[in-house]
Design a protein around this motif. Structure first.
Motif, PDB file in Angstrom:
ATOM      1  N   VAL A   1       3.198  -6.125  43.457  1.00  0.00           N
ATOM      2  CA  VAL A   1       2.825  -6.895  44.650  1.00  0.00           C
ATOM      3  C   VAL A   1       2.958  -8.383  44.346  1.00  0.00           C
ATOM      4  O   VAL A   1       2.355  -8.884  43.389  1.00  0.00           O
ATOM      5  N   ALA A   2       3.742  -9.088  45.141  1.00  0.00           N
ATOM      6  CA  ALA A   2       3.904 -10.533  44.940  1.00  0.00           C
ATOM      7  C   ALA A   2       2.844 -11.282  45.733  1.00  0.00           C
ATOM      8  O   ALA A   2       2.539 -10.926  46.874  1.00  0.00           O
ATOM      9  N   VAL A   3       2.277 -12.303  45.111  1.00  0.00           N
ATOM     10  CA  VAL A   3       1.421 -13.233  45.854  1.00  0.00           C
ATOM     11  C   VAL A   3       2.204 -14.535  45.906  1.00  0.00           C
ATOM     12  O   VAL A   3       2.539 -15.117  44.866  1.00  0.00           O
ATOM     13  N   ALA A   4       2.545 -14.966  47.117  1.00  0.00           N
ATOM     14  CA  ALA A   4       3.483 -16.074  47.263  1.00  0.00           C
ATOM     15  C   ALA A   4       2.961 -17.099  48.251  1.00  0.00           C
ATOM     16  O   ALA A   4       2.090 -16.820  49.070  1.00  0.00           O
ATOM     17  N   SER A   5       3.518 -18.298  48.140  1.00  0.00           N
ATOM     18  CA  SER A   5       3.228 -19.320  49.152  1.00  0.00           C
ATOM     19  C   SER A   5       4.494 -20.145  49.294  1.00  0.00           C
ATOM     20  O   SER A   5       5.267 -20.271  48.345  1.00  0.00           O
ATOM     21  N   GLY A   6       4.710 -20.662  50.505  1.00  0.00           N
ATOM     22  CA  GLY A   6       5.904 -21.472  50.694  1.00  0.00           C
ATOM     23  C   GLY A   6       5.735 -22.834  50.032  1.00  0.00           C
ATOM     24  O   GLY A   6       6.702 -23.524  49.740  1.00  0.00           O
ATOM     25  N   LYS A   7       4.514 -23.213  49.727  1.00  0.00           N
ATOM     26  CA  LYS A   7       4.201 -24.571  49.314  1.00  0.00           C
ATOM     27  C   LYS A   7       3.224 -24.512  48.140  1.00  0.00           C
ATOM     28  O   LYS A   7       2.432 -23.567  48.057  1.00  0.00           O
ATOM     29  N   GLY A   8       3.273 -25.514  47.265  1.00  0.00           N
ATOM     30  CA  GLY A   8       2.372 -25.538  46.111  1.00  0.00           C
ATOM     31  C   GLY A   8       0.960 -25.958  46.503  1.00  0.00           C
ATOM     32  O   GLY A   8       0.737 -26.555  47.551  1.00  0.00           O
ATOM     33  N   GLY A   9       0.015 -25.607  45.646  1.00  0.00           N
ATOM     34  CA  GLY A   9      -1.351 -26.123  45.770  1.00  0.00           C
ATOM     35  C   GLY A   9      -2.213 -25.524  46.868  1.00  0.00           C
ATOM     36  O   GLY A   9      -3.290 -26.041  47.155  1.00  0.00           O
ATOM     37  N   VAL A  10      -1.773 -24.427  47.479  1.00  0.00           N
ATOM     38  CA  VAL A  10      -2.566 -23.857  48.581  1.00  0.00           C
ATOM     39  C   VAL A  10      -3.596 -22.822  48.088  1.00  0.00           C
ATOM     40  O   VAL A  10      -4.381 -22.298  48.879  1.00  0.00           O
ATOM     41  N   GLY A  11      -3.579 -22.563  46.771  1.00  0.00           N
ATOM     42  CA  GLY A  11      -4.554 -21.607  46.229  1.00  0.00           C
ATOM     43  C   GLY A  11      -3.951 -20.229  45.977  1.00  0.00           C
ATOM     44  O   GLY A  11      -4.660 -19.234  45.940  1.00  0.00           O
ATOM     45  N   LYS A  12      -2.632 -20.220  45.751  1.00  0.00           N
ATOM     46  CA  LYS A  12      -1.940 -18.941  45.513  1.00  0.00           C
ATOM     47  C   LYS A  12      -2.441 -18.274  44.225  1.00  0.00           C
ATOM     48  O   LYS A  12      -2.754 -17.084  44.224  1.00  0.00           O
ATOM     49  N   SER A  13      -2.520 -19.043  43.124  1.00  0.00           N
ATOM     50  CA  SER A  13      -2.956 -18.440  41.850  1.00  0.00           C
ATOM     51  C   SER A  13      -4.404 -17.970  41.937  1.00  0.00           C
ATOM     52  O   SER A  13      -4.747 -16.885  41.441  1.00  0.00           O
ATOM     53  N   THR A  14      -5.237 -18.761  42.569  1.00  0.00           N
ATOM     54  CA  THR A  14      -6.649 -18.387  42.738  1.00  0.00           C
ATOM     55  C   THR A  14      -6.731 -17.067  43.499  1.00  0.00           C
ATOM     56  O   THR A  14      -7.502 -16.174  43.146  1.00  0.00           O
ATOM     57  N   THR A  15      -5.917 -16.946  44.547  1.00  0.00           N
ATOM     58  CA  THR A  15      -5.914 -15.714  45.344  1.00  0.00           C
ATOM     59  C   THR A  15      -5.399 -14.542  44.503  1.00  0.00           C
ATOM     60  O   THR A  15      -5.980 -13.450  44.527  1.00  0.00           O
ATOM     61  N   ALA A  16      -4.301 -14.783  43.739  1.00  0.00           N
ATOM     62  CA  ALA A  16      -3.708 -13.694  42.946  1.00  0.00           C
ATOM     63  C   ALA A  16      -4.720 -13.153  41.942  1.00  0.00           C
ATOM     64  O   ALA A  16      -4.892 -11.931  41.806  1.00  0.00           O
ATOM     65  N   VAL A  17      -5.406 -14.058  41.253  1.00  0.00           N
ATOM     66  CA  VAL A  17      -6.360 -13.641  40.217  1.00  0.00           C
ATOM     67  C   VAL A  17      -7.521 -12.866  40.846  1.00  0.00           C
ATOM     68  O   VAL A  17      -7.890 -11.784  40.381  1.00  0.00           O
TER      69      VAL A  17
ATOM     70  N   ALA B   1       6.470  -3.674  46.125  1.00  0.00           N
ATOM     71  CA  ALA B   1       5.836  -2.818  47.135  1.00  0.00           C
ATOM     72  C   ALA B   1       5.477  -3.644  48.356  1.00  0.00           C
ATOM     73  O   ALA B   1       5.359  -3.130  49.463  1.00  0.00           O
ATOM     74  N   GLY B   2       5.276  -4.939  48.140  1.00  0.00           N
ATOM     75  CA  GLY B   2       4.917  -5.803  49.256  1.00  0.00           C
ATOM     76  C   GLY B   2       4.561  -7.195  48.776  1.00  0.00           C
ATOM     77  O   GLY B   2       4.481  -7.442  47.568  1.00  0.00           O
ATOM     78  N   ALA B   3       4.354  -8.087  49.743  1.00  0.00           N
ATOM     79  CA  ALA B   3       4.012  -9.461  49.408  1.00  0.00           C
ATOM     80  C   ALA B   3       2.827  -9.928  50.223  1.00  0.00           C
ATOM     81  O   ALA B   3       2.692  -9.584  51.404  1.00  0.00           O
ATOM     82  N   VAL B   4       1.967 -10.696  49.567  1.00  0.00           N
ATOM     83  CA  VAL B   4       0.838 -11.334  50.247  1.00  0.00           C
ATOM     84  C   VAL B   4       1.173 -12.818  50.316  1.00  0.00           C
ATOM     85  O   VAL B   4       1.535 -13.428  49.312  1.00  0.00           O
ATOM     86  N   ILE B   5       1.086 -13.388  51.501  1.00  0.00           N
ATOM     87  CA  ILE B   5       1.433 -14.808  51.658  1.00  0.00           C
ATOM     88  C   ILE B   5       0.147 -15.621  51.806  1.00  0.00           C
ATOM     89  O   ILE B   5      -0.684 -15.319  52.664  1.00  0.00           O
ATOM     90  N   VAL B   6       0.017 -16.632  50.942  1.00  0.00           N
ATOM     91  CA  VAL B   6      -1.176 -17.485  50.992  1.00  0.00           C
ATOM     92  C   VAL B   6      -0.816 -18.797  51.673  1.00  0.00           C
ATOM     93  O   VAL B   6       0.227 -19.400  51.382  1.00  0.00           O
ATOM     94  N   THR B   7      -1.685 -19.230  52.582  1.00  0.00           N
ATOM     95  CA  THR B   7      -1.445 -20.502  53.248  1.00  0.00           C
ATOM     96  C   THR B   7      -2.785 -21.191  53.525  1.00  0.00           C
ATOM     97  O   THR B   7      -3.834 -20.553  53.479  1.00  0.00           O
ATOM     98  N   THR B   8      -2.740 -22.486  53.759  1.00  0.00           N
ATOM     99  CA  THR B   8      -3.915 -23.165  54.315  1.00  0.00           C
ATOM    100  C   THR B   8      -3.619 -23.340  55.804  1.00  0.00           C
ATOM    101  O   THR B   8      -2.455 -23.251  56.217  1.00  0.00           O
ATOM    102  N   PRO B   9      -4.637 -23.624  56.595  1.00  0.00           N
ATOM    103  CA  PRO B   9      -4.367 -23.744  58.039  1.00  0.00           C
ATOM    104  C   PRO B   9      -3.629 -25.036  58.400  1.00  0.00           C
ATOM    105  O   PRO B   9      -3.383 -25.281  59.577  1.00  0.00           O
ATOM    106  N   GLN B  10      -3.291 -25.839  57.409  1.00  0.00           N
ATOM    107  CA  GLN B  10      -2.581 -27.096  57.671  1.00  0.00           C
ATOM    108  C   GLN B  10      -1.191 -26.812  58.242  1.00  0.00           C
ATOM    109  O   GLN B  10      -0.521 -25.896  57.778  1.00  0.00           O
TER     110      GLN B  10
END
Ligand code: ATP
Length: 396
Positions: free
Chosen positions: A134-150, A269-278
């Motif tokens: 499972v990939a945890v991805a974000s289009g942009k840096g610093g949105v908390g992708k690693s925090t979410t993945a962990v 198997a799938g991807a989770v996309i992390v974003t901020t509401p910005q």
């Protein structure tokens, strides 16, 4: 883990034993058990948003020595939900049992899960026992992708799954800091395979374990992507016939070639996309969704991070980066909003000191949000793997 009630003395399955022993049932009880099974099919599963009748769940109903036994098997890890199910099953079953031939019976319930494996095509040997990447991805840096993945990986493990975590963020591998494994060097087997580093019950691997402060910056670009492929395929994720239910990959931020290649190579198997509401982050999140769609990887859903800020002095909450954006992308792109996390000091402090929220404060609202996100994402994988055959019901 398949639903099977076991006799504590013999270890034999009570249900299957019972299936061959219908003679012991009180008169009229078989019909009663069938009514129970039918009623259970209408119960709602929170993570999928469907009733059991619409899922490939197993429902088992049996009777043994004065006890009605109910077992439900779902396709995602859900240990924390057993009490909730037990309560709802009691509420659903008791009115049926009361006054009938099994009216005096006790009710015993167990929740099981059996995690399906995503078909992975031709995968390298060390990845063979990995059921779902499972990939945890974000289009942009610093949105908390690693925090979410962990936290996602830890939440899946807390629900009972076996989980690995790969830090593929070649530009800034942060996993060792977040897990408190800085300075650890993975062992190497037979000169060719890395052994994952164990942290809080996860099998982890990161370029951060291999890079030192002296590693030249130039290495982190194109060469690092080769190294990434190497740690993905040359880490002994599964030893001795073990299986890993999920391997969570903390992807590098962005939607460039490295991300695309990784998405294709890893048979996700799938991807989770992390974003901020910005707004800007949302535009980038859309690019992420589109990238995975292009390579036919199911998008499991969106996580909206730093969605709300609660002032630690006055308790007032504000949508610092706007609101509703994650929901809108989810609706526009026909995927789900897996959950929302507040902008919270506790989240940052936890990851900075190697104790992510799910471990540091397992009963907090934040840990519970990560739990819900984990169950929803895993349930989406189950839904994409299921054959649509509906539940398997055993009554006896
Ligand atoms: N919900 C949150 N509340 C408060 N701080 C947060 C939250 N999520 C992440 N952070 C903090 O924001 C910083 C960046 O988070 P993180 O490293 O997870 O982002 P990222 O998207 O992976 O970044 P990069 O693109 O650099 O890899 C970290 O200090 C982290 O602790």
């Amino acid at each position: 883990m398949h639903a099977q009630f076991t006799d504590s003395d013999t270890g034999d399955s009570v249900l299957s034993e019972h299936e061959h022993n219908h003679g012991e049932l009180p008169a009229g009880a078989q019909v009663e058990l069938e009514r129970l099974a039918e009623c259970l099919g209408g119960l709602h599963d929170h993570a999928t948003g469907r009733i059991l009748d619409e899922l490939d769940a197993d429902i088992e109903v049996g009777y043994e020595d004065g006890t009605v036994l109910v077992g439900i098997t779902l396709g995602y890890p859900c240990a924390s939900q057993e009490d909730d199910w037990r309560e709802r099953i009691r509420e659903a079953c008791m009115p049926i049992l009361r006054g009938g031939p099994l009216g005096e019976a006790d009710l015993q319930f167990e929740l099981f899960f059996e995690i399906p494996a995503t078909e992975g095509g031709d995968v390298p040997e060390p990845l063979r026992g990995v059921k779902n990447i499972v990939a945890v991805a974000s289009g942009k840096g610093g949105v908390g992708k690693s925090t979410t993945a962990v936290n996602l990986a830890l939440a899946l493990a807390a629900e009972g799954a076996s989980v690995g975590l790969l830090d593929a963020d070649i530009y800034g591998p942060s996993l060792p800091t977040m897990l408190g494994t800085e300075g650890v060097r993975p062992q190497v087997r037979d000169n060719k395979l890395f052994l994952p580093v164990q942290a809080h019950g996860l099998k982890t691997m990161s370029l951060g374990y291999l890079l030192t402060e002296d590693t030249p910056a130039v290495w982190r670009g194109p060469m690092a992507s080769g190294a990434l492929n190497q740690i993905l395929t040359q880490t002994l994720w599964c030893d001795d016939g073990d299986e890993l239910d999920y391997l969570i990959v903390d992807m590098p931020p962005g939607t460039g070639d490295i991300q695309l290649t990784l998405a294709q190579k890893a048979h996700l198997a799938g991807a989770v996309i992390v974003t901020t509401p910005q707004d800007l982050a949302l535009v980038d999140a859309i690019k992420g969704v589109e990238m995975f769609r292009k390579v036919s990887v199911p998008v499991l859903g969106i996580v909206e991070n730093m969605a709300l800020h609660t002032c630690s002095h006055c308790g007032h909450s504000e949508a610092v980066f706007g609101s509703g954006g994650g929901e809108k992308i989810a609706a526009d792109y026909d995927t789900g909003l897996l959950g929302r996390l507040p902008l919270a000091m506790a989240i940052r402090e936890g990851t900075d000191r190697g104790l992510p929220s799910v471990i540091a404060e397992p009963n907090s609202a934040i840990a519970q949000s990560y739990g819900e996100i984990a169950r929803r994402a895993a349930a989406e994988i189950w839904l994409s793997a299921e054959d649509g055959a509906g539940p398997e019901i055993e009554v006896g």
